[in-house]
Design a protein around this motif. Structure first.
Motif, PDB file in Angstrom:
ATOM      1  N   MET A 250       0.829  -1.206   0.000  1.00 31.85           N
ATOM      2  CA  MET A 250       0.000   0.000   0.000  1.00 31.85           C
ATOM      3  C   MET A 250       0.863   1.256   0.000  1.00 31.85           C
ATOM      4  N   ARG A 253       1.777   1.963  -3.333  1.00 33.76           N
ATOM      5  CA  ARG A 253       0.589   2.101  -4.181  1.00 33.76           C
ATOM      6  C   ARG A 253       0.491   0.987  -5.217  1.00 33.76           C
ATOM      7  N   ALA A 256      -4.976  -0.404  -5.260  1.00 33.95           N
ATOM      8  CA  ALA A 256      -5.706   0.855  -5.086  1.00 33.95           C
ATOM      9  C   ALA A 256      -6.230   1.071  -3.672  1.00 33.95           C
ATOM     10  N   HIS A 279      -6.000   5.023   1.601  1.00 31.28           N
ATOM     11  CA  HIS A 279      -7.063   4.377   0.817  1.00 31.28           C
ATOM     12  C   HIS A 279      -7.515   3.060   1.464  1.00 31.28           C
TER      13      HIS A 279
END
Length: 319
Positions: A250, A253, A256, A279
């Motif tokens: 994460m 990235r 998503a 996110h």
């Protein structure tokens, strides 16, 4: 008879009227705070004859059970609880009973999390409350026309798959022993491998039992296979996912977003790296936490205790 109800986080245990059906002299004490330390837990539980375990919130290993000479009955919500040492309980003369369990609430929470993370609901809600109107946000994703990857097509996974079709999604399913016929019965296509499912899916949702075979089934290599636009959702068991690998993916990235209801350590400790994930949507293991589910649990917990008190235990769980 003294009864301890473990991990009554929301302080709702005694609000269920079924307790009044127990014989006179049965004393029920809910414990609201989670206790992980073995010595402290043994001291807390030493005066009790009965322990009620709310799913797997608190482990009851043999090393604890042997320090509880008064304990004669454990009642667990559901008929399967991997956190109870059933062999040790049997050797100590402790009866273990269970209750029915409903899967609908976990299915519904799975879809609540999918929709929340794909559409950015949590961050949008926070922004509106702070006076920000869409500024700094990006358009949410879509479900229709995309692919849902269901890892584990059992009682819960198959119901999640059916709802995916209602959203207009193609559903791919995989687990080690899943057949094409079983997948088709839930309206899903069988992926030839875990790798194929992870590579093709726009949303990956996990619905497997935790075992030596499934622990860490989603790690760094698996996350690297997922699309950078894909989302990972886990409402099953925390250790299915390598949390360190997820945090790293994460941060880079590589995917998503992520939505989690379960974790390696529960409650999730302060400062845990998952708390800082971008996110992401995090909930405190709410899959089975619903008014209907708790009504079933407490009704049958009381019935189990009453039957044991009468000398005829029901719904006995054996090693």
């Amino acid at each position: 008879m003294r009864v301890a109800v473990l991990d009554d986080y929301q302080r709702v245990a005694l609000s269920y009227v079924y307790w009044t059906e127990l014989p006179a002299g049965v004393e029920v004490t809910p414990l609201h705070e989670h206790v992980a330390d073995l010595d402290e837990l043994a001291a807390r539980l030493e005066p009790f004859d009965v322990v009620v375990a709310m799913r797997e919130r608190t482990a009851l290993p043999g090393a604890l059970l042997e320090r509880l000479p008064r304990l004669r009955l454990i009642v667990t919500t559901g008929m399967v609880n991997a956190s109870i040492d059933l062999a040790a309980a049997a050797s100590l003369g402790i009866t273990v009973c269970g209750t029915a369990a409903t899967g609908a609430s976990t299915v519904e929470l799975t879809w609540a999390l999918i929709l929340s993370v794909v559409r950015g609901i949590a961050s949008a809600d926070s922004a509106v409350r702070q006076g920000v109107w869409q500024s700094g946000t990006v358009p949410g994703g879509d479900l229709a026309g995309n692919t849902l990857g269901v890892v584990g097509l059992g009682r819960i996974g198959s119901r999640v798959a059916v709802i995916g079709q209602a959203f207009g999604m193609r559903v791919l399913a995989w687990s080690e022993n899943l057949t094409a016929e079983r997948a088709a019965s839930a309206g899903a296509d069988l992926a030839s491998s875990k790798e194929e499912l992870l590579s093709a899916a726009d949303v990956v949702t996990l619905h497997l039992k935790l075992s030596d075979r499934t622990r860490g089934i989603v790690g760094a290599a698996e996350l690297a296979l997922m699309k950078p636009t894909a989302y990972l959702v886990n409402t099953s068991r925390g250790p299915l996912v390598d949390e360190q690998a997820l945090a790293a993916a994460m941060a880079r990235r590589e995917i998503a977003g992520v939505a989690l209801d379960v974790y390696d350590t529960e409650p999730l400790p302060p400062g845990h790296p998952l708390l800082d994930l971008p996110h992401s949507v995090l909930t405190p293991h709410l899959g089975y936490v619903s008014r209907t589910g708790f009504d079933v649990f407490y009704r049958e917990i009381v019935a189990d205790i009453a039957a044991f008190h009468a000398g005829s235990p029901v719904r006995v769980v054996t090693p």
